[in-house]
Design a protein around this motif. Structure first.
Motif, PDB file in Angstrom:
ATOM      1  N   ALA A  69       0.833  -1.206   0.000  1.00 51.48           N
ATOM      2  CA  ALA A  69       0.000   0.000   0.000  1.00 51.48           C
ATOM      3  C   ALA A  69       0.869   1.257   0.000  1.00 51.48           C
ATOM      4  O   ALA A  69       0.599   2.210  -0.737  1.00 51.48           O
ATOM      5  CB  ALA A  69      -0.934  -0.009   1.203  1.00 51.48           C
ATOM      6  N   LEU A  70       1.916   1.250   0.796  1.00 52.30           N
ATOM      7  CA  LEU A  70       2.820   2.402   0.843  1.00 52.30           C
ATOM      8  C   LEU A  70       3.550   2.587  -0.484  1.00 52.30           C
ATOM      9  O   LEU A  70       3.696   3.713  -0.972  1.00 52.30           O
ATOM     10  CB  LEU A  70       3.824   2.251   1.980  1.00 52.30           C
ATOM     11  N   LEU A  71       4.008   1.495  -1.067  1.00 54.82           N
ATOM     12  CA  LEU A  71       4.697   1.593  -2.367  1.00 54.82           C
ATOM     13  C   LEU A  71       3.738   2.059  -3.456  1.00 54.82           C
ATOM     14  O   LEU A  71       4.132   2.801  -4.357  1.00 54.82           O
ATOM     15  CB  LEU A  71       5.336   0.252  -2.731  1.00 54.82           C
ATOM     16  N   SER A  72       2.483   1.673  -3.350  1.00 59.89           N
ATOM     17  CA  SER A  72       1.488   2.129  -4.307  1.00 59.89           C
ATOM     18  C   SER A  72       1.300   3.646  -4.214  1.00 59.89           C
ATOM     19  O   SER A  72       1.193   4.330  -5.234  1.00 59.89           O
ATOM     20  CB  SER A  72       0.162   1.412  -4.053  1.00 59.89           C
ATOM     21  N   VAL A  73       1.269   4.160  -3.001  1.00 56.73           N
ATOM     22  CA  VAL A  73       1.166   5.608  -2.807  1.00 56.73           C
ATOM     23  C   VAL A  73       2.374   6.296  -3.429  1.00 56.73           C
ATOM     24  O   VAL A  73       2.241   7.296  -4.143  1.00 56.73           O
ATOM     25  CB  VAL A  73       1.068   5.960  -1.302  1.00 56.73           C
ATOM     26  N   LEU A  74       3.541   5.742  -3.190  1.00 55.17           N
ATOM     27  CA  LEU A  74       4.763   6.330  -3.726  1.00 55.17           C
ATOM     28  C   LEU A  74       4.764   6.299  -5.253  1.00 55.17           C
ATOM     29  O   LEU A  74       5.122   7.287  -5.898  1.00 55.17           O
ATOM     30  CB  LEU A  74       5.984   5.585  -3.169  1.00 55.17           C
ATOM     31  N   LYS A  75       4.340   5.192  -5.847  1.00 52.88           N
ATOM     32  CA  LYS A  75       4.270   5.090  -7.308  1.00 52.88           C
ATOM     33  C   LYS A  75       3.297   6.113  -7.871  1.00 52.88           C
ATOM     34  O   LYS A  75       3.547   6.705  -8.913  1.00 52.88           O
ATOM     35  CB  LYS A  75       3.838   3.687  -7.728  1.00 52.88           C
ATOM     36  N   THR A  76       2.182   6.309  -7.192  1.00 54.20           N
ATOM     37  CA  THR A  76       1.178   7.276  -7.653  1.00 54.20           C
ATOM     38  C   THR A  76       1.712   8.697  -7.576  1.00 54.20           C
ATOM     39  O   THR A  76       1.535   9.486  -8.499  1.00 54.20           O
ATOM     40  CB  THR A  76      -0.107   7.152  -6.804  1.00 54.20           C
ATOM     41  N   GLU A  77       2.389   9.013  -6.490  1.00 55.14           N
ATOM     42  CA  GLU A  77       2.883  10.374  -6.293  1.00 55.14           C
ATOM     43  C   GLU A  77       4.146  10.671  -7.093  1.00 55.14           C
ATOM     44  O   GLU A  77       4.436  11.826  -7.366  1.00 55.14           O
ATOM     45  CB  GLU A  77       3.118  10.631  -4.806  1.00 55.14           C
ATOM     46  N   CYS A  78       4.893   9.647  -7.434  1.00 60.30           N
ATOM     47  CA  CYS A  78       6.133   9.812  -8.200  1.00 60.30           C
ATOM     48  C   CYS A  78       6.058   8.927  -9.440  1.00 60.30           C
ATOM     49  O   CYS A  78       6.805   7.960  -9.572  1.00 60.30           O
ATOM     50  CB  CYS A  78       7.346   9.432  -7.364  1.00 60.30           C
ATOM     51  N   ALA A  79       5.162   9.268 -10.331  1.00 57.13           N
ATOM     52  CA  ALA A  79       4.918   8.441 -11.509  1.00 57.13           C
ATOM     53  C   ALA A  79       6.162   8.261 -12.367  1.00 57.13           C
ATOM     54  O   ALA A  79       6.273   7.279 -13.098  1.00 57.13           O
ATOM     55  CB  ALA A  79       3.787   9.045 -12.330  1.00 57.13           C
ATOM     56  N   ALA A  80       7.127   9.170 -12.280  1.00 56.84           N
ATOM     57  CA  ALA A  80       8.335   9.079 -13.094  1.00 56.84           C
ATOM     58  C   ALA A  80       9.284   7.983 -12.603  1.00 56.84           C
ATOM     59  O   ALA A  80      10.206   7.611 -13.319  1.00 56.84           O
ATOM     60  CB  ALA A  80       9.055  10.423 -13.117  1.00 56.84           C
ATOM     61  N   LEU A  81       9.055   7.471 -11.403  1.00 57.65           N
ATOM     62  CA  LEU A  81       9.910   6.409 -10.885  1.00 57.65           C
ATOM     63  C   LEU A  81       9.481   5.070 -11.451  1.00 57.65           C
ATOM     64  O   LEU A  81       8.318   4.711 -11.394  1.00 57.65           O
ATOM     65  CB  LEU A  81       9.828   6.344  -9.358  1.00 57.65           C
ATOM     66  N   SER A  82      10.442   4.337 -11.966  1.00 57.93           N
ATOM     67  CA  SER A  82      10.130   3.000 -12.483  1.00 57.93           C
ATOM     68  C   SER A  82      10.088   2.010 -11.329  1.00 57.93           C
ATOM     69  O   SER A  82      10.560   2.288 -10.221  1.00 57.93           O
ATOM     70  CB  SER A  82      11.196   2.581 -13.488  1.00 57.93           C
ATOM     71  N   ASN A  83       9.557   0.832 -11.607  1.00 52.37           N
ATOM     72  CA  ASN A  83       9.549  -0.228 -10.599  1.00 52.37           C
ATOM     73  C   ASN A  83      10.969  -0.597 -10.203  1.00 52.37           C
ATOM     74  O   ASN A  83      11.236  -0.909  -9.038  1.00 52.37           O
ATOM     75  CB  ASN A  83       8.812  -1.456 -11.125  1.00 52.37           C
ATOM     76  N   ALA A  84      11.900  -0.545 -11.154  1.00 52.31           N
ATOM     77  CA  ALA A  84      13.301  -0.855 -10.851  1.00 52.31           C
ATOM     78  C   ALA A  84      13.882   0.169  -9.878  1.00 52.31           C
ATOM     79  O   ALA A  84      14.608  -0.194  -8.950  1.00 52.31           O
ATOM     80  CB  ALA A  84      14.125  -0.885 -12.135  1.00 52.31           C
ATOM     81  N   HIS A  85      13.552   1.443 -10.083  1.00 49.53           N
ATOM     82  CA  HIS A  85      14.036   2.477  -9.160  1.00 49.53           C
ATOM     83  C   HIS A  85      13.479   2.256  -7.759  1.00 49.53           C
ATOM     84  O   HIS A  85      14.198   2.345  -6.770  1.00 49.53           O
ATOM     85  CB  HIS A  85      13.653   3.877  -9.646  1.00 49.53           C
ATOM     86  N   LEU A  86      12.182   1.985  -7.691  1.00 52.33           N
ATOM     87  CA  LEU A  86      11.566   1.742  -6.378  1.00 52.33           C
ATOM     88  C   LEU A  86      12.170   0.512  -5.721  1.00 52.33           C
ATOM     89  O   LEU A  86      12.440   0.516  -4.523  1.00 52.33           O
ATOM     90  CB  LEU A  86      10.055   1.585  -6.512  1.00 52.33           C
ATOM     91  N   GLY A  87      12.385  -0.530  -6.497  1.00 51.12           N
ATOM     92  CA  GLY A  87      13.021  -1.731  -5.958  1.00 51.12           C
ATOM     93  C   GLY A  87      14.394  -1.440  -5.415  1.00 51.12           C
ATOM     94  O   GLY A  87      14.776  -1.938  -4.363  1.00 51.12           O
ATOM     95  N   GLY A  88      15.151  -0.614  -6.130  1.00 45.47           N
ATOM     96  CA  GLY A  88      16.484  -0.237  -5.669  1.00 45.47           C
ATOM     97  C   GLY A  88      16.441   0.580  -4.398  1.00 45.47           C
ATOM     98  O   GLY A  88      17.258   0.399  -3.493  1.00 45.47           O
ATOM     99  N   LEU A  89      15.474   1.470  -4.310  1.00 49.20           N
ATOM    100  CA  LEU A  89      15.344   2.290  -3.106  1.00 49.20           C
ATOM    101  C   LEU A  89      14.999   1.437  -1.895  1.00 49.20           C
ATOM    102  O   LEU A  89      15.544   1.625  -0.816  1.00 49.20           O
ATOM    103  CB  LEU A  89      14.244   3.338  -3.307  1.00 49.20           C
ATOM    104  N   VAL A  90      14.103   0.518  -2.071  1.00 49.67           N
ATOM    105  CA  VAL A  90      13.648  -0.321  -0.965  1.00 49.67           C
ATOM    106  C   VAL A  90      14.720  -1.320  -0.549  1.00 49.67           C
ATOM    107  O   VAL A  90      14.908  -1.596   0.630  1.00 49.67           O
ATOM    108  CB  VAL A  90      12.332  -1.033  -1.330  1.00 49.67           C
TER     109      VAL A  90
END
Length: 87
Positions: free
Chosen positions: A59-80
């Motif tokens: 749910a938190l990652l979904s919020v982040l993806k929505t608010e930062c649409a320019a971030l790819s799943n790979a970027h989010l995976g790297g951050l986490v």
């Protein structure tokens, strides 16, 4: 060399205000804390807690993806997954 959240957010954060940046860093910090909680819940053999922790992380990652649409799943995976990154 560890990659910080600021490296991943790059140009996205340049157009965002400081408050938004702080919010996103707090979401990432919470997701990382929940990874630790997930590990502990697994060690304690509490599958319901593991399920709920994973659901909250998603749910938190979904919020982040929505608010930062320019971030790819790979970027989010790297951050986490970056254990050394911080805000």
């Amino acid at each position: 060399m560890p990659i910080s959240p600021s490296d991943h957010f790059g140009g996205v954060l340049r157009v965002m205000d400081c408050e938004g940046h702080e919010r996103h860093c707090e979401i990432l910090a919470l997701v990382k804390m929940m990874q630790y909680a997930d590990q502990i819940a697994s060690d304690l053999d509490t599958p319901q807690a593991v399920f709920l922790i994973k659901a909250a992380q998603e749910a938190l990652l979904s919020v982040l993806k929505t608010e930062c649409a320019a971030l790819s799943n790979a970027h989010l995976g790297g951050l986490v997954s970056d254990a050394h990154g911080h805000c």
